[in-house]
Design an enzyme around this catalytic site. Structure first.
Site, PDB file in Angstrom:
ATOM      1  N   HIS A  55       0.818  -1.217   0.000  1.00 39.35           N
ATOM      2  CA  HIS A  55       0.000   0.000   0.000  1.00 39.35           C
ATOM      3  C   HIS A  55       0.856   1.273   0.000  1.00 39.35           C
ATOM      4  O   HIS A  55       0.298   2.377  -0.021  1.00 39.35           O
ATOM      5  CB  HIS A  55      -0.937   0.017   1.206  1.00 39.35           C
ATOM      6  CG  HIS A  55      -1.970  -1.066   1.196  1.00 39.35           C
ATOM      7  ND1 HIS A  55      -2.805  -1.291   0.118  1.00 39.35           N
ATOM      8  CD2 HIS A  55      -2.305  -2.000   2.137  1.00 39.35           C
ATOM      9  CE1 HIS A  55      -3.605  -2.309   0.394  1.00 39.35           C
ATOM     10  NE2 HIS A  55      -3.323  -2.762   1.601  1.00 39.35           N
ATOM     11  N   ASP A  70      -2.933 -10.523  -2.598  1.00 34.18           N
ATOM     12  CA  ASP A  70      -3.438 -10.104  -1.289  1.00 34.18           C
ATOM     13  C   ASP A  70      -4.939  -9.842  -1.370  1.00 34.18           C
ATOM     14  O   ASP A  70      -5.489  -9.559  -2.448  1.00 34.18           O
ATOM     15  CB  ASP A  70      -2.706  -8.826  -0.882  1.00 34.18           C
ATOM     16  CG  ASP A  70      -2.924  -8.421   0.556  1.00 34.18           C
ATOM     17  OD1 ASP A  70      -2.087  -8.764   1.395  1.00 34.18           O
ATOM     18  OD2 ASP A  70      -3.937  -7.747   0.842  1.00 34.18           O
ATOM     19  N   HIS A  76      -6.387  -7.239  -0.332  1.00 34.98           N
ATOM     20  CA  HIS A  76      -6.566  -5.830  -0.680  1.00 34.98           C
ATOM     21  C   HIS A  76      -5.746  -5.473  -1.919  1.00 34.98           C
ATOM     22  O   HIS A  76      -4.650  -6.006  -2.122  1.00 34.98           O
ATOM     23  CB  HIS A  76      -6.110  -4.937   0.472  1.00 34.98           C
ATOM     24  CG  HIS A  76      -6.785  -5.232   1.772  1.00 34.98           C
ATOM     25  ND1 HIS A  76      -6.248  -6.112   2.704  1.00 34.98           N
ATOM     26  CD2 HIS A  76      -7.942  -4.772   2.291  1.00 34.98           C
ATOM     27  CE1 HIS A  76      -7.053  -6.173   3.747  1.00 34.98           C
ATOM     28  NE2 HIS A  76      -8.091  -5.384   3.531  1.00 34.98           N
ATOM     29  N   ASP A  79      -4.386 -12.916   3.603  1.00 28.93           N
ATOM     30  CA  ASP A  79      -5.622 -12.411   4.204  1.00 28.93           C
ATOM     31  C   ASP A  79      -6.854 -12.675   3.354  1.00 28.93           C
ATOM     32  O   ASP A  79      -7.972 -12.336   3.749  1.00 28.93           O
ATOM     33  CB  ASP A  79      -5.516 -10.926   4.544  1.00 28.93           C
ATOM     34  CG  ASP A  79      -4.861 -10.098   3.456  1.00 28.93           C
ATOM     35  OD1 ASP A  79      -4.473 -10.662   2.414  1.00 28.93           O
ATOM     36  OD2 ASP A  79      -4.720  -8.879   3.645  1.00 28.93           O
TER      37      ASP A  79
END
Length: 343
Positions: free
Chosen positions: A158, A193, A195, A282
Site C-alpha cells: 500500500h 493479497d 486488498h 488475508d
C-alpha cells in the site's frame, strides 16, 4: 527454498488504528512474524538474515523527500506539546503537489494516506530491514535460485513512492522488482493479497518495464476504495501494463483460481524474465478482515498454479493477520509452489 528475515522487523509494534471511525487494536502485530516463521520452516525453508543494503535499493523506488520524512518524523513529532505517542495524521490534503508543509503535522498528512500506519521510534529501522529482506531474496534469485521467500514485516504494497498507508511504509514488492530489473528487462508483479496493491500500482503506473497485476476484493465497498478498479490500465508509456481483477466479496477458491488464469494470460503476453509474488494470506476464509473465502488447500493450489509460470520468482510477504491457520496457509502456499516447480 531460502527465506530471509531479520529480528529488527519485529520492533515496529503499532498500537491502534481507526476502522469505521472507531479506534481498534492494530492487527499488524509482531506476533505475525512467529506464525509466518513457523509456516516457512514447516515448508522446508532455511531462514537466513539479510544484509544491510543501505538506502540505494529503497531510494530506487521512493522519493528522497519521503525517506527523509520516515527517518526523522518520530523525533520531530515528540517535540510537539501534547502529541500522540505514535505519529498519526489528523489532516490530509485534497490535492498534492506544489507547496510542501514545513510542520511535522502537515508532513504527516502529506505522506500518510490513512490512520492505519502509525509511526513509532522503531518503525523506520523495521521497515528498512523488511525491505532488505526483499532485496536479499531478489539477489538470491538473480544468483540462480529458482525462487526465494522474503518474510517482509511490516508489509509494503500500500506504500506509494511518497506515501505510507494500510500498515505499509516501504514498498517491498516494488523494491524487489526494481532490484530484479538490474538483470531482467521485464518484471511482472502478481499481487494476490485480499486488498488491492494500490501503492505498487502507483509506483509503476506509467512504466512499461514492470507489469502489475492484482487480484483482490472489489474496492467499490472495500479498502483501499479509490484504487483497484478494472478500468485502471496504466497511463502514458505504462498504458496497458496494469491489470486489476476485482473479486466479489466472499469469493472462494474457484473464483480466485479462475481469476489467476486471466492473470497468467496477461503475464505470458508480457513475456517477463522474472516474477514477484506479493503474497497476502488475508484472502483466507478465517482471516480477521473476512473479505474473501480462500481455504488452506486453496493456497496450495494457488502456489502450484503460480509455479506453473516457470519464472524465477521472489515471493514477498504482504498481508495475512492473526488467526490459528496463518502459518498453515503459508506452508500450504510454499509447498504447493515447490510442488508446482517440480512438475
Amino acid at each position: 527454498m531460502k527465506a530471509f528475515y531479520a529480528e529488527e522487523q519485529k520492533r515496529h509494534d503499532p498500537k491502534a488504528f481507526l476502522s469505521s471511525g472507531a479506534q481498534k487494536p492494530n492487527p499488524e502485530k509482531p506476533e505475525r512474524v512467529e506464525r509466518l516463521l513457523a509456516g516457512a520452516e514447516a515448508a522446508g525453508c532455511t531462514i537466513e538474515r539479510p544484509r544491510d543494503h543501505g538506502l540505494g535499493p529503497v531510494a530506487a523506488v521512493h522519493t528522497p523527500e519521503y525517506l527523509d520524512f520516515l527517518e526523522h518524523i518520530f523525533a520531530r513529532w515528540q517535540r510537539i506539546e501534547g502529541a500522540s505517542a505514535e505519529v498519526i495524521p489528523n489532516i490530509h490534503p485534497i490535492a498534492r503537489g506544489g507547496s510542501y508543509p514545513a510542520s511535522a503535522v502537515g508532513q504527516a498528512g502529506y505522506h500518510m494516506a490513512d490512520t492505519a500506519c502509525p509511526i513509532s521510534g522503531e518503525t523506520w529501522r523495521s521497515a528498512l530491514w523488511s525491505a532488505w529482506s526483499a532485496v536479499e531474496a531478489a539477489d538470491a534469485v538473480m544468483a540462480g535460485a529458482p525462487a526465494a521467500y522474503a518474510l517482509c514485516r511490516p508489509p509494503g504494497h500500500h506504500a506509494f513512492a511518497d506515501v505510507a498507508g494500510g500498515f505499509c511504509f516501504i514498498n517491498n514488492s516494488a523494491v524487489a522488482a526494481q532490484t530484479l530489473r538490474k538483470q531482467a528487462a521485464r518484471v511482472a508483479i502478481l499481487d494476490v493479497d485480499l486488498h488491492h496493491g494500490n501503492g505498487t500500482q502507483g509506483v509503476f503506473y506509467a512504466r512499461p518495464d514492470v507489469l502489475t497485476v492484482s487480484l483482490h476484493a472489489d474496492p467499490v465497498r472495500f479498502y483501499p476504495f479509490f484504487w483497484g478498479h478494472a478500468d485502471e490500465r496504466g497511463e502514458g508509456p505504462g498504458l496497458g501494463y496494469n491489470l486489476n481483477l476485482p473479486l466479489a466479496r466472499k469469493s472462494g477458491d474457484a473464483a480466485f483460481l479462475e481469476a489467476l488464469d486471466m492473470a497468467f494470460q496477461r503475464i505470458r503476453a508480457f513475456a517477463p524474465e522474472a516474477l514477484v509474488v506479493a503474497l497476502g494470506l488475508d484472502a483466507f476464509e478465517g482471516d480477521p478482515f473476512g473479505g474473501l473465502t480462500v481455504t488452506t488447500p486453496g493456497f496450495s493450489r494457488i502456489g502450484e498454479a503460480i509455479a506453473g509460470c516457470g519464472l524465477p520468482t521472489v515471493i514477498v510477504q504482504e498481508g495475512g493477520y492473526l488467526c490459528d491457520e496463518l502459518g498453515d496457509n503459508l506452508t500450504a502456499f510454499l509447498t504447493g509452489f515447490s510442488g508446482g516447480k517440480k512438475r
